[in-house]
Each structure stands twice: as C-alpha cells, then as structure tokens.
Motif scaffolding. Structure first.
Motif, short mmCIF file in Angstrom:
data_model
loop_
_atom_site.label_atom_id
_atom_site.label_comp_id
_atom_site.label_asym_id
_atom_site.label_seq_id
_atom_site.Cartn_x
_atom_site.Cartn_y
_atom_site.Cartn_z
N ALA A 66 38.06 51.28 53.27
CA ALA A 66 38.43 50.80 51.86
C ALA A 66 40.15 50.61 52.12
O ALA A 66 40.71 49.90 51.68
CB ALA A 66 38.09 51.92 50.86
N TYR A 285 37.47 45.71 49.08
CA TYR A 285 37.54 47.22 49.18
C TYR A 285 36.96 48.20 48.29
O TYR A 285 36.67 49.33 48.47
CB TYR A 285 39.05 47.80 49.21
N LEU A 289 35.07 51.93 49.02
CA LEU A 289 35.51 53.03 48.16
C LEU A 289 34.44 53.55 47.52
O LEU A 289 34.28 54.91 47.08
CB LEU A 289 36.62 52.49 47.34
#
Length: 309
Positions: A66, A285, A289
C-alpha cells in the motif's frame, strides 16, 4: 485489472528486509513460568502459531504494498465532433451598462442582453469546442476551450460589467482570443469579437496591426460585431478585421438584430475536429491497505485471546 499496474514508490519494497531483520534480532521478551508435563499442550498450539505468523506477515507485506502506491494509467477519450473551435470575445467595459438595447425590456443593459443571447448561441453549438475571453482595460481567458456547454453557460452567467476594468482594450482582446485558439490542431478556428466602443489608446497595449497579423498567421476567421448605434463603435476597424481574416463584420443596434447576427454565424459550415484523449492515474492502494488492516486486527485479536506470540 492488473495489466499496466505499476508502483509509484517501488524502492519502499526494501522495508521488507527491515522487518525480517527485526523479526530475527528484536524478539520480544516476556515473563514466563515453568510448568512440568507441558508437551501434551505443544501440539495444539502449533497450528495457532502458524496462523498468527501468517496473519502478521500478510499484514506487513500488504501494508508495504500500500505504501508503494500501486497505480494504473487510465485513458479517457472524447468522441470526435464535427464543428468549429470558437473563441467568444466579449466586451465587459463600462459602456456596456447602457440600457434600452432591448426594446421589449428597456431596463436591461447591453451586457445582460449579450449574456442571454450568447448563452443561447452556446447551447445551439453542441458540437463546437468553445472558449471565452472577457475584456475591458485588460483581457483574460474566462474559460479554455471546452465542449461542456453547462460549464460555459455557468461562467457566462457569472460575468459582470467592469470585471476587467471600465475602458476598452479592443486589440489586446483579439490577441488574447488568438492565444486561446493557437494551440489547437483544428483547421476551422473562429473568433467572434463583440464590442460597443472604440479602443482606448492609452490602455490598449497591443497595436492593431500586431493583433491582426496574429489572427492571420493562425488562420483564424474573425467575425466582429459592433453593438449600439453606428457612431458608438469603430465600424471601419471591425470591417478591416473581418476583411483581412476572411470573416464578416456585423452591426446590431437592438437585441433583435444581435440575435439575428448570432443566428447567421450559427450557419457556419462544419468541419471535423480530432478527438482528444486524457490520461489520469487510478490508485489501487486501498485494496492492500484494507487487507493489511484486517490481517493485523485478526492477529492482535487471536494473539490476545490465546496468549501466543
């Protein structure tokens, strides 16, 4: 989905080695008690230890991914349209405050009438790439070229008299209109220059011949429109601009005549404009994450529940 995917910060991958080193060298020390005959419990704890190990490292790896910011270039293309690229050049000097231009509503000033008619014109020219230049003592680009008529009409509605000063920089406004159009690739460039006065010599920084040469060099056809009585604007200059650039000069003493002028210009022949393409970054991302947060939350929960490191 993953075709063309790349990382904005690939060097952050080296953080993995930091965590591996920390795992080997920075082991957590906990207080412990010795119990005899614990071998029977060892087998039951092996599977839970493997699960905790997997969750911890999944969370770490996903968090690093991420941070590396996975992105993908997405291309968006506007469909090719048949039309002109048009610069609308509007006079917003103090003289546009004169009333009585619209015989059906004498309380409206010239600029209010112009805004209404220009809005109708923009709405009708759906296939044109239109930009907007406003001038007074100075000129500025109020809107770059766009096909979005809603944005243009919204900008037109917010224009007001004196926003560019009270005098008239007529030739500078023509040069600004050329600057708006000169970066385009279309062979059909049109500038519609509307004014109700003479150029203010002390204010106008661009000489007439320079502005005219700029328009001719870029192949821009200029349609000058003088509004008001014939003596209120420089008819000879407007006619020369039209003659030198291949356009037609118009005069309009009433709102009705001005509307007819724009209707005449609306009958311009069409020509193809190349389609435009834009590229924007699509960020991914969020997915690693989210996976990292879920994994680490499960790791903390199970570790606290079972008391295993």
């Amino acid at each position: 989905m993953f075709d063309g995917l790349y990382f904005e910060f690939p060097k952050l991958l080296f953080l993995v080695f930091f965590f591996i080193a920390c795992e080997s060298l920075c082991k957590m020390r906990l207080q412990s008690l010795y119990f005899p005959h614990t071998q029977q419990f060892a087998k039951s704890s092996i599977s839970s230890s493997k699960l905790l190990f997997l969750l911890k490292w999944l969370g770490i790896v996903m968090l690093i991914l991420a941070l590396m910011s996975p992105v993908k270039d997405e291309t968006y293309e506007l469909e090719p349209k048949n039309g002109y690229e048009i610069a609308l050049i509007l006079d917003a000097s103090q003289s546009m405050q004169a009333e009585g231009f619209d015989t059906s509503n004498a309380n409206l000033n010239r600029f209010d009438v112009v805004k209404s008619i220009v809005t109708d014109f923009i709405t009708q020219r759906k296939n044109d790439n239109i930009g907007l230049v406003v001038f007074g003592e100075y000129s500025f680009i109020a809107s770059p070229l766009t096909y979005d008529e809603n944005i243009l009409n919204r900008i037109v509605s917010q224009l007001h008299i004196g926003m560019a000063g009270k005098y008239t920089a007529l030739y500078e406004s023509l040069a600004q209109g050329v600057n708006l159009l000169k970066m385009t690739e279309s062979n059909s460039k049109v500038a519609i220059l509307l004014t109700d006065g003479y150029s203010t010599r002390e204010i106008d920084k661009v000489p007439f011949d320079v502005a005219l040469d700029m328009a001719k060099k870029e192949g821009i056809k200029v349609y000058p429109i003088g509004i008001g009585l014939p003596h209120e604007y420089n008819r000879a200059v407007l006619q020369e601009i039209a003659k030198e650039t291949g356009g037609v000069a118009f005069g309009a003493s009433t709102a009705r005549e001005l509307k007819q002028v724009y209707e005449q210009i609306d009958k311009l022949e069409k020509s193809e404009i190349k389609n435009e393409s834009f590229t924007y970054l699509n960020y991914y991302y969020v997915y690693p994450l989210f996976t990292a947060l879920i994994s680490l939350m499960l790791y903390v929960f199970l570790r606290n529940k079972r008391g295993k490191a």
